[in-house]
Motif scaffolding. Structure first.
Motif, PDB file in Angstrom:
ATOM      1  N   SER A   1     -13.906 -39.086  -2.208  1.00  0.00           N
ATOM      2  CA  SER A   1     -15.292 -38.973  -1.726  1.00  0.00           C
ATOM      3  C   SER A   1     -15.329 -38.851  -0.209  1.00  0.00           C
ATOM      4  N   LEU A   2     -14.518 -39.649   0.464  1.00  0.00           N
ATOM      5  CA  LEU A   2     -14.471 -39.574   1.923  1.00  0.00           C
ATOM      6  C   LEU A   2     -13.931 -38.229   2.389  1.00  0.00           C
ATOM      7  N   ASN A   3     -12.885 -37.745   1.725  1.00  0.00           N
ATOM      8  CA  ASN A   3     -12.313 -36.449   2.103  1.00  0.00           C
ATOM      9  C   ASN A   3     -13.307 -35.318   1.880  1.00  0.00           C
ATOM     10  N   ASP A   4     -14.149 -35.434   0.829  1.00  0.00           N
ATOM     11  CA  ASP A   4     -15.184 -34.433   0.597  1.00  0.00           C
ATOM     12  C   ASP A   4     -16.267 -34.490   1.675  1.00  0.00           C
ATOM     13  N   ALA A   5     -16.472 -35.679   2.245  1.00  0.00           N
ATOM     14  CA  ALA A   5     -17.551 -35.878   3.214  1.00  0.00           C
ATOM     15  C   ALA A   5     -17.159 -35.549   4.644  1.00  0.00           C
ATOM     16  N   GLY A   6     -15.867 -35.516   4.942  1.00  0.00           N
ATOM     17  CA  GLY A   6     -15.460 -35.251   6.319  1.00  0.00           C
ATOM     18  C   GLY A   6     -13.979 -35.442   6.530  1.00  0.00           C
ATOM     19  N   ASP A   7     -13.577 -35.352   7.793  1.00  0.00           N
ATOM     20  CA  ASP A   7     -12.176 -35.483   8.172  1.00  0.00           C
ATOM     21  C   ASP A   7     -11.951 -36.888   8.722  1.00  0.00           C
ATOM     22  N   PHE A   8     -11.392 -37.763   7.904  1.00  0.00           N
ATOM     23  CA  PHE A   8     -11.169 -39.147   8.277  1.00  0.00           C
ATOM     24  C   PHE A   8      -9.694 -39.499   8.157  1.00  0.00           C
ATOM     25  N   HIS A   9      -9.274 -40.460   8.947  1.00  0.00           N
ATOM     26  CA  HIS A   9      -7.945 -41.043   8.785  1.00  0.00           C
ATOM     27  C   HIS A   9      -8.163 -42.294   7.942  1.00  0.00           C
ATOM     28  N   ILE A  10      -7.633 -42.296   6.718  1.00  0.00           N
ATOM     29  CA  ILE A  10      -7.947 -43.356   5.758  1.00  0.00           C
ATOM     30  C   ILE A  10      -6.695 -44.163   5.427  1.00  0.00           C
ATOM     31  N   ARG A  11      -6.856 -45.465   5.429  1.00  0.00           N
ATOM     32  CA  ARG A  11      -5.796 -46.384   5.025  1.00  0.00           C
ATOM     33  C   ARG A  11      -6.382 -47.278   3.939  1.00  0.00           C
ATOM     34  N   ILE A  12      -5.654 -47.411   2.835  1.00  0.00           N
ATOM     35  CA  ILE A  12      -6.120 -48.238   1.720  1.00  0.00           C
ATOM     36  C   ILE A  12      -5.386 -49.565   1.733  1.00  0.00           C
ATOM     37  N   LEU A  13      -6.153 -50.629   1.568  1.00  0.00           N
ATOM     38  CA  LEU A  13      -5.580 -51.964   1.399  1.00  0.00           C
ATOM     39  C   LEU A  13      -5.933 -52.437  -0.002  1.00  0.00           C
ATOM     40  N   SER A  14      -4.930 -52.747  -0.774  1.00  0.00           N
ATOM     41  CA  SER A  14      -5.200 -53.243  -2.121  1.00  0.00           C
ATOM     42  C   SER A  14      -5.285 -54.759  -2.139  1.00  0.00           C
ATOM     43  N   GLU A  15      -4.831 -55.381  -1.065  1.00  0.00           N
ATOM     44  CA  GLU A  15      -4.822 -56.846  -0.982  1.00  0.00           C
ATOM     45  C   GLU A  15      -5.713 -57.309   0.162  1.00  0.00           C
ATOM     46  N   PRO A  16      -6.901 -57.820  -0.159  1.00  0.00           N
ATOM     47  CA  PRO A  16      -7.824 -58.261   0.899  1.00  0.00           C
ATOM     48  C   PRO A  16      -7.249 -59.365   1.790  1.00  0.00           C
TER      49      PRO A  16
END
Length: 194
Positions: free
Chosen positions: A23-38
């Protein structure tokens, strides 16, 4: 914030995390990092200094919500939180903890970009308000110090308030300093002598 936003997405469910990234990639050019552990959020925020934090949770408790909000540095960046369900009072607690956007009924891909934009705009507005408040407080404190210094000069020299202020201003100009700084020095030195 930089031109290409860096976003940390806190989402323990891998499939849902990938959906958010899409969804973010469809909305724009972002540098995204995913954290699975809060639990590692604070360290990752410190290490990566993202522009925005997106947190997706099923049903947070008040403690989890406040812990995540504080770990994400809500005074330093926008924080958007998506929750599936919310107990009464949690949205207010989230806002008080500094969350810029608190969305109940979960994250829907089509709503992600508008919510992100709203969170950034709200964060910037509150940041401006915090800066204006700090400036107003500083100006008020300076005014108090100047008034105290004027009073000291008036008593010591037997002159009017206007004359005392004129003397403070002339001294500041002669020394290339601000009136508030000269007044502070006078008040401090009088405190040492008295």
């Amino acid at each position: 914030m930089s031109e290409r936003l860096s976003i940390i997405v806190v989402e323990p469910d891998r499939e849902r995390a990938l959906q958010i990234v899409d969804s973010l990639n469809d909305a724009g050019d972002f540098h995204i990092r995913i954290l699975s552990e809060p639990a590692s959020l604070a360290g990752n925020i410190r290490d990566h200094a993202p522009d925005v934090v997106l947190i997706d949770m099923a049903n947070p408790s008040r403690d989890q919500l406040e812990e995540l909000a504080l770990a994400s540095g809500p005074l330093d960046r926008p924080v958007a939180m998506f929750v599936d369900r919310s107990e009464e009072g949690l949205s207010a607690a989230a806002i008080e903890a500094g969350v810029s956007a608190y969305v109940v009924d979960g994250m829907e891909p089509r709503r992600l970009k508008p919510v992100l934009d709203a969170a950034i705009a709200r964060f910037r507005m509150f940041q401006r308000m915090r800066m204006e408040l700090a400036e107003a407080k500083r100006a008020l404190e300076e005014r108090k110090v100047i008034d105290r210094a004027k009073g000291m000069i008036m008593r010591a020299r037997g002159i009017s308030e206007d004359e005392a202020y004129a003397l403070l201003r002339k001294t500041a100009m002669d020394r290339g300093r601000r009136v508030a700084d000269v007044a502070e020095a006078l008040v401090t030195s009088a405190g040492l002598l008295g």
